[in-house]
Scaffold this motif. Structure first.
Motif, PDB file in Angstrom:
ATOM      1  N   VAL A   1      36.297 -66.061   3.858  1.00 42.36           N
ATOM      2  CA  VAL A   1      36.602 -64.667   3.883  1.00 42.36           C
ATOM      3  C   VAL A   1      35.567 -63.635   4.423  1.00 42.36           C
ATOM      4  O   VAL A   1      34.275 -63.834   3.836  1.00 42.36           O
ATOM      5  CB  VAL A   1      37.193 -64.000   2.576  1.00 42.36           C
ATOM      6  N   VAL A   2      35.948 -62.618   5.505  1.00 37.51           N
ATOM      7  CA  VAL A   2      34.901 -61.787   5.801  1.00 37.51           C
ATOM      8  C   VAL A   2      35.491 -60.488   5.358  1.00 37.51           C
ATOM      9  O   VAL A   2      36.519 -60.015   5.758  1.00 37.51           O
ATOM     10  CB  VAL A   2      34.860 -61.872   7.203  1.00 37.51           C
ATOM     11  N   GLU A   3      34.827 -59.866   4.276  1.00 39.45           N
ATOM     12  CA  GLU A   3      35.410 -58.517   3.688  1.00 39.45           C
ATOM     13  C   GLU A   3      34.949 -57.409   4.708  1.00 39.45           C
ATOM     14  O   GLU A   3      33.560 -57.182   4.864  1.00 39.45           O
ATOM     15  CB  GLU A   3      34.894 -58.465   2.327  1.00 39.45           C
ATOM     16  N   LEU A   4      35.840 -56.769   4.812  1.00 37.15           N
ATOM     17  CA  LEU A   4      35.646 -55.533   5.354  1.00 37.15           C
ATOM     18  C   LEU A   4      35.423 -54.079   4.954  1.00 37.15           C
ATOM     19  O   LEU A   4      36.649 -53.854   4.227  1.00 37.15           O
ATOM     20  CB  LEU A   4      36.846 -55.360   6.541  1.00 37.15           C
ATOM     21  N   PRO A   5      34.454 -53.450   4.799  1.00 36.95           N
ATOM     22  CA  PRO A   5      34.474 -52.286   4.361  1.00 36.95           C
ATOM     23  C   PRO A   5      35.202 -51.112   4.729  1.00 36.95           C
ATOM     24  O   PRO A   5      35.086 -51.125   6.104  1.00 36.95           O
ATOM     25  CB  PRO A   5      32.855 -51.958   4.415  1.00 36.95           C
ATOM     26  N   SER A   6      35.923 -50.310   3.934  1.00 39.67           N
ATOM     27  CA  SER A   6      36.701 -49.355   4.385  1.00 39.67           C
ATOM     28  C   SER A   6      35.718 -48.285   4.982  1.00 39.67           C
ATOM     29  O   SER A   6      34.761 -48.139   4.487  1.00 39.67           O
ATOM     30  CB  SER A   6      37.451 -48.749   3.242  1.00 39.67           C
ATOM     31  N   GLY A   7      36.401 -47.384   5.722  1.00 43.12           N
ATOM     32  CA  GLY A   7      35.563 -46.350   6.393  1.00 43.12           C
ATOM     33  C   GLY A   7      35.665 -45.047   5.555  1.00 43.12           C
ATOM     34  O   GLY A   7      36.276 -45.276   4.449  1.00 43.12           O
ATOM     35  N   ASP A   8      35.028 -44.118   5.730  1.00 44.89           N
ATOM     36  CA  ASP A   8      35.031 -42.834   4.732  1.00 44.89           C
ATOM     37  C   ASP A   8      36.271 -42.107   4.440  1.00 44.89           C
ATOM     38  O   ASP A   8      36.587 -41.565   3.619  1.00 44.89           O
ATOM     39  CB  ASP A   8      34.056 -41.747   5.382  1.00 44.89           C
ATOM     40  N   ASP A   9      37.354 -42.472   5.467  1.00 46.26           N
ATOM     41  CA  ASP A   9      38.620 -42.008   5.527  1.00 46.26           C
ATOM     42  C   ASP A   9      39.453 -43.024   4.595  1.00 46.26           C
ATOM     43  O   ASP A   9      40.758 -42.421   4.358  1.00 46.26           O
ATOM     44  CB  ASP A   9      39.328 -41.502   6.725  1.00 46.26           C
ATOM     45  N   GLY A  10      38.854 -44.061   4.004  1.00 48.19           N
ATOM     46  CA  GLY A  10      39.527 -44.863   3.324  1.00 48.19           C
ATOM     47  C   GLY A  10      40.674 -45.930   4.056  1.00 48.19           C
ATOM     48  O   GLY A  10      41.280 -46.672   3.597  1.00 48.19           O
ATOM     49  N   ARG A  11      40.298 -45.914   5.246  1.00 45.02           N
ATOM     50  CA  ARG A  11      41.241 -46.712   6.341  1.00 45.02           C
ATOM     51  C   ARG A  11      40.122 -48.004   6.904  1.00 45.02           C
ATOM     52  O   ARG A  11      38.966 -47.881   6.798  1.00 45.02           O
ATOM     53  CB  ARG A  11      41.759 -45.917   7.474  1.00 45.02           C
ATOM     54  N   VAL A  12      40.711 -48.725   7.944  1.00 44.77           N
ATOM     55  CA  VAL A  12      39.700 -49.543   8.579  1.00 44.77           C
ATOM     56  C   VAL A  12      38.824 -48.913   9.348  1.00 44.77           C
ATOM     57  O   VAL A  12      39.320 -48.183  10.450  1.00 44.77           O
ATOM     58  CB  VAL A  12      40.710 -50.543   9.467  1.00 44.77           C
ATOM     59  N   ASP A  13      37.688 -49.225   9.290  1.00 51.04           N
ATOM     60  CA  ASP A  13      36.491 -48.698   9.986  1.00 51.04           C
ATOM     61  C   ASP A  13      36.461 -49.674  11.434  1.00 51.04           C
ATOM     62  O   ASP A  13      36.038 -50.592  11.462  1.00 51.04           O
ATOM     63  CB  ASP A  13      35.054 -48.953   9.352  1.00 51.04           C
TER      64      ASP A  13
END
Ligand code: PLP
Length: 477
Positions: free
Chosen positions: A185-197
């Motif tokens: 699993v590659v975990e993707l950090p959310s962007g500042d707006d809570g969406r996919v960065d």
């Protein structure tokens, strides 16, 4: 009660322990059982409760009064979506013809297979998918089946890939499904707006990417605005795009995952089409796929033939993910709900779910950091502990929201009133939120005070579950 919350007291039936005795504790007797089975398969004695029908009815009524459900009052459990299950769907599932044995020959269950085909078609149209399996027994089981389909597809093309990318806001079952199917699993950090960065996604994508699993609207209730770009990025890298359909209740009749570029999706029928949930198991989590993935669907599938229906095995099937064709009686309920509401009714339900969430968010005193949102919102309990807030809300006669998740919001109160709540119910909820927001730490830490069971030890219950009366009795010895 203080703070404008409505007065509430849950039933308590036993004077000492605040609990309703088990049937076996009320009256238990040795019963002689005559059986044709061989001795080595039978026990010497059997103790069974011995109660009259009224006593039994009272026992279960009391238990239900000590419980809280969606038929007791508002139940805004974010992401878990507790929708009222209309009674007409229960009536249909209880019809004698609904209870056919699943192993009967096709020619004797044409009506049953016809309903399968009908529901598959409905779901395909709703999601923009070309083919659907109804077999998986829950949303999480649907995810797992979907991940296995992606794996089989890549393997079939001699293109083995080892990674699945999942945003950090995703439901825990996404991570579990990917790991269970053998992926990293590659975990993707959310962007500042809570969406996919998009930059983070670009860095995560590689030739090892088998799948990106996305929930849209995501668990903050936010619509992924860059969805077309995301789909292009994943597809250009040879990966597939998975839609966690748990939040489809926000989009019915407004937008379709298939049109957004998703290749695989699961439908949480309990969250979207008002069927019973069944504790993650005996429910249904159908999976839809685009045409190129249809040959990999679980077996059997149902198709139309010469004016009738037959079951068949898809060419490169991943096999079975559940017995027969899935949990039929749950599927009947989903089919009945969709037929009754129709296109307009479904779109209206979604619109109301979104309106209700937005109305409630406006009424409460807690901050809602991210937006604009759809069917659910995540408020922050701020300086208060979200778990204490939840316990205290029980004292005001409402079920609390989901707490402490997603972690992007500190002390998260994830709230989803759904379309079933009238304005009265939403105002009742808002009063409960606002009453607790005004209370001091001591009061909320001591909650709940007015429920049949006080604060339970959740950690021990989760780590060391004793799920039967016998297990509890053994512990007391
Ligand atoms: C976003 C999301 N994904 C997946 C699931 C898993 O679904 P289920 O509980 O039917 O297994 C849930 C749970 O409701 C969910 O909220």
């Amino acid at each position: 009660m203080t703070g404008g919350g409505r007065s509430y007291d849950q039933a308590r039936w036993s004077t000492d322990e605040h609990y309703e005795p088990l049937l076996s504790e009320k009256d238990s007797r040795e019963v002689d059982v005559e059986t044709p089975l061989p001795d080595e398969l039978t026990r010497d004695s059997l103790e069974l409760p011995s109660l009259s029908e009224p006593e039994l009815a009272r026992h279960y009524t009391r238990l239900s009064q000590m419980n809280y459900g969606v038929e007791s009052g508002p139940f805004p459990l974010g992401s878990c979506t507790m929708k009222y299950n209309p009674k007409f769907t229960e009536d249909l599932a209880a019809l004698p013809d609904a209870g056919v044995h699943p192993d009967r020959p096709d020619e004797t269950i044409q009506g049953t297979l016809g309903v399968y085909a009908q529901l598959s078609e409905y779901l395909g149209q709703i999601g923009g998918m070309d083919a659907v399996t109804l077999q998986p027994p829950a949303g999480a089981a649907g995810e797992y089946a979907g991940v296995l389909i992606a794996k089989a597809y890549h393997e079939h093309n001699d293109d083995e890939r080892s990674e699945i990318i999942i945003p950090d806001s995703a439901h825990g079952t996404n991570f579990a499904s990917a790991a269970l199917a053998g992926f990293d699993v590659v975990e993707l950090p959310s962007g500042d707006d809570g969406r996919v960065d998009l930059d983070a996604l670009d860095a995560a994508i590689s030739e090892e990417t088998a799948l990106l699993m996305l929930t849209n609207p995501n668990t903050l209730g936010l619509f992924e605005r860059d969805i077309e770009e995301i789909a292009t990025m994943v597809h250009d890298a040879g990966g597939l795009l998975y839609y966690d359909g748990a939040n489809l209740n926000a989009l019915l009749g407004q937008a379709r995952p298939g049109d957004m570029g998703f290749d695989i999706m699961h439908y949480n029928v309990h969250k979207t089409f008002a069927t019973p949930h069944g504790g993650g198991g005996p429910g249904a989590g159908p999976v839809g796929v685009v045409e190129k993935l249809a040959p990999f669907l679980p077996s059997p599938q149902v198709r139309e033939t010469n004016g009738g229906y037959e079951q068949y095995e898809p060419e490169h099937t991943i096999g079975k993910v559940h017995g027969f064709r899935g949990n039929w009686l749950v599927l009947i309920k989903a089919c009945a709900y969709i037929s009754r509401l129709g296109d307009e009714g479904l779109a209206d339900a979604s619109a109301k779910a979104v309106l209700n969430a937005n109305y409630l968010a406006e009424q409460i005193d807690y901050e809602v950091p991210f937006g604009p949102f759809h069917h659910e919102f995540v408020a922050s309990a701020g300086e208060q502990d979200a778990a204490d807030v939840a316990k205290r809300m029980l004292d005001y006669g409402v079920h609390p929201p989901t707490t402490k998740w997603p972690e992007i919001v500190s002390e998260a109160l994830m709230t989803e009133p759904t379309e079933i709540e009238a304005k009265r119910g939403l105002d009742h909820l808002a009063r409960a939120f606002n009453a607790v927001a005004d209370e001091d730490e001591e009061t909320i830490e001591a909650a709940p005070q007015r429920t049949s069971a006080r604060r339970i030890d959740q950690v021990s219950a989760a780590r060391n579950p004793r799920l039967s009366w016998q297990a509890l009795a053994d512990q007391d010895d």
